[in-house]
Design a protein around this motif. Sequence first.
Motif, short mmCIF file in Angstrom:
data_model
loop_
_atom_site.label_atom_id
_atom_site.label_comp_id
_atom_site.label_asym_id
_atom_site.label_seq_id
_atom_site.Cartn_x
_atom_site.Cartn_y
_atom_site.Cartn_z
N SER A 163 22.48 50.13 46.39
CA SER A 163 22.42 49.60 47.74
C SER A 163 22.33 50.76 48.72
N MET A 178 26.29 52.71 47.11
CA MET A 178 25.98 52.29 48.48
C MET A 178 25.87 53.46 49.45
N ILE A 213 23.08 48.30 40.55
CA ILE A 213 22.76 47.80 41.88
C ILE A 213 22.87 48.98 42.82
N VAL A 227 18.69 46.73 48.60
CA VAL A 227 19.22 46.79 47.24
C VAL A 227 18.07 46.89 46.25
#
Length: 345
Positions: free
Chosen positions: A328, A257, A326, A314
Amino acid sequence: MPQPTPPDPNAEVECLSRAQAGDTAAFDRLMAPHRRQLHAHCYRMLGSPFDADDALQETLLAAWRGLAGFEARSALGTWLYRIATHVCLRMVSQRPRRITSPEHGAPLQATAELGEPVAGPVWLEPLPDEEWASATSPEDPASTLQRREHVALAFVAALQHLPGTQRAVLLLREVLEYSAAETAAMLGTSVASVNSALQRAQKTVKERMPAAHAQQHPPLGGQQARDELLARFVRAWEQRDIAAMASLLAEDARFTMPPLPAWFDGRRFALMFFAERVFQTPWRLQPLHGNGQAGFACYLQQAGDEHFRPGGVVLLRLRSGLIGSIDSFIDPAVCRRFGMPDVLL
């Protein structure tokens, strides 16, 4: 090597003549068929669409200033790629290398503290598909897959580990398909040096890439299975269903992230993050595509706010019918780049 050209070659000749005489409108028309691919080349070199914007702008400025001296001894596209490559090489020497979360620090095993955002030109950033994919040129499936592989996050991340010249050689030879002699001429070096740099670059990229471009292989069952997997992912996220999300993630799935330094390695810890942090607020997901990968614009609803607002972009790496990662991106600038409105209506 195929080059982007206007439909009428004679029109390009006339456009070139007018542009060389100082006609700015003719110059814009001359550059139009090349801009998208030049930008994609700069993105691969630099790992950021925003840096690629700067590089493209500098390339076009240099092309305008040097166009009077262009004698068409090579294709116009070749001349432009030479300029763009040298612009990028200078920028590579002046700017820090773009990195991914695992290169910044160790994964977390708790969710209480995610750290402060790491600002500055640090992180590898995604590229919306509409900025690189051809909207007009039909391609066979093999060519489409290859083009996606050449812009995939994992590939662009691996490129950032190469010294500038190796990065340029690999892209000119393997992505743009120039010959060793053409590449040597563009870089002002020898064929032997190009071949040596290519071998070293290939070795590094192979070591840095996930197994054999697996992130681009569709799930078993083809497009329908892929669409069903993505639909299940949306339902699991929006319904905040941990069990459903668990059924979608590979055992070694990662959740990153940036610009937050925190990331989670493995299904167990990714699910912990979903349960303890992500799923504490309502979400709405809308499909998007970046770097040739499926993804979503994610909007969250904070307590006391009646609206859903941008939470991040994402992108998913799919592998063998499961989600392998994933990625992000929660930088507001990235959200804007992907066209996310300030409020989801």
